[in-house]
Design an enzyme around this catalytic site. Sequence first.
Site, PDB file in Angstrom:
ATOM      1  N   ASP A  75     -12.805  74.301 100.679  1.00  0.00           N
ATOM      2  CA  ASP A  75     -12.262  74.260  99.068  1.00  0.00           C
ATOM      3  C   ASP A  75     -14.120  75.065  98.857  1.00  0.00           C
ATOM      4  OD1 ASP A  75     -11.363  73.511  96.232  1.00  0.00           O
ATOM      5  OD2 ASP A  75     -13.755  73.789  95.808  1.00  0.00           O
ATOM      6  N   TYR A 113     -19.924  79.929  94.772  1.00  0.00           N
ATOM      7  CA  TYR A 113     -20.976  80.020  95.399  1.00  0.00           C
ATOM      8  C   TYR A 113     -21.019  80.465  96.054  1.00  0.00           C
ATOM      9  CZ  TYR A 113     -17.691  75.201  93.839  1.00  0.00           C
ATOM     10  OH  TYR A 113     -17.105  74.455  93.461  1.00  0.00           O
ATOM     11  N   HIS A 121     -12.252  78.030  87.082  1.00  0.00           N
ATOM     12  CA  HIS A 121     -13.025  77.380  87.609  1.00  0.00           C
ATOM     13  C   HIS A 121     -13.849  76.322  86.182  1.00  0.00           C
ATOM     14  CE1 HIS A 121     -17.108  76.487  90.944  1.00  0.00           C
ATOM     15  NE2 HIS A 121     -16.478  75.989  89.834  1.00  0.00           N
TER      16      HIS A 121
END
Length: 276
Positions: free
Chosen positions: A46, A51, A109
């Site tokens: 994930d 990120y 998100h």
Amino acid sequence: MTEQTHLTFNDGRTIPQVGLGVWQTPNDTAVQVVTTALDAGYRHIDTAAAYRNEKGVGEGIKASGLSREDVFVTTKLWNDNQGHDETLVAAEKSLGRLGLEYLDLYLIHWPAPAKGLYVESWKALVRLQQEGRVKSIGVSNFAAEHLDRIIGETGVAPAINQIELHPRFQQRALREANTARGVLTESWSPLGQGQLLSDPVIAGIAARHGKTPAQVIIRWHVDSGLVVIPKSVTPERIVQNFGVFDFQLDEADKAAIAGLDSEAGRIGPDPLTATF
Ligand code: A2P
């Protein structure tokens, strides 16, 4: 070791219940971390555009030598890229960085309600799924009201809602709201970002089962019907965190963990008021 477990989405596809989370894993570390996890038996990673490690994740998957269809890959649309056309572009960029032809799961998100764009973004996810670039589509950090809006506007319910969830913040109401809409629940920061590992209740249960506190917490997520993505950059912990399929919690364990829930247990941002 007993085999890992899977859950079934409302679109008929399945997801391995335990995956590796890579939030706060630097891009150059991600290659090794993902390779270690896939070697240890994980089949689910994930990540997220935010990120900044999709490239490393993709390289790790490639280095494992596994077939594409044997690894379940999730990534997420960042808030700044919300909007219909922007979402289509962002998805292609994520696919490019990962070096993949399709995603197993693409999530919005955060709802970022102040932007007012999550419905348009959701319509783009529906299109991406129809076009086969994304096998399953879902959301993250959505409240019941956000779920109702996207379902109402498109008739398509997300496969999953990934939310902050751990023994100190069990999110019972939102889990019920997800279930009522046919949406699975996935736990982020499942170990409370490590803060729960020294909890005496968890330590007691771990000692009784001959397991570690992390394994007890991950097993609690599994037994609770949740998808769970513990994060670690430490090889022995990555291996340890996958060793949860050879024991089960009993009713007394579950009751003790139920007692750890707290309204003040949230660690991360509140999705209704987050300003990013
Ligand atoms: P590290 O990445 O340095 O190994 P969460 O998944 O809830 O966000 O928790 C992640 C945090 O918990 C990280 O700080 C991670 O450390 C730590 N962690 C993950 N697995 C274990 C484990 N088995 N034992 C101890 N700490 C762990």
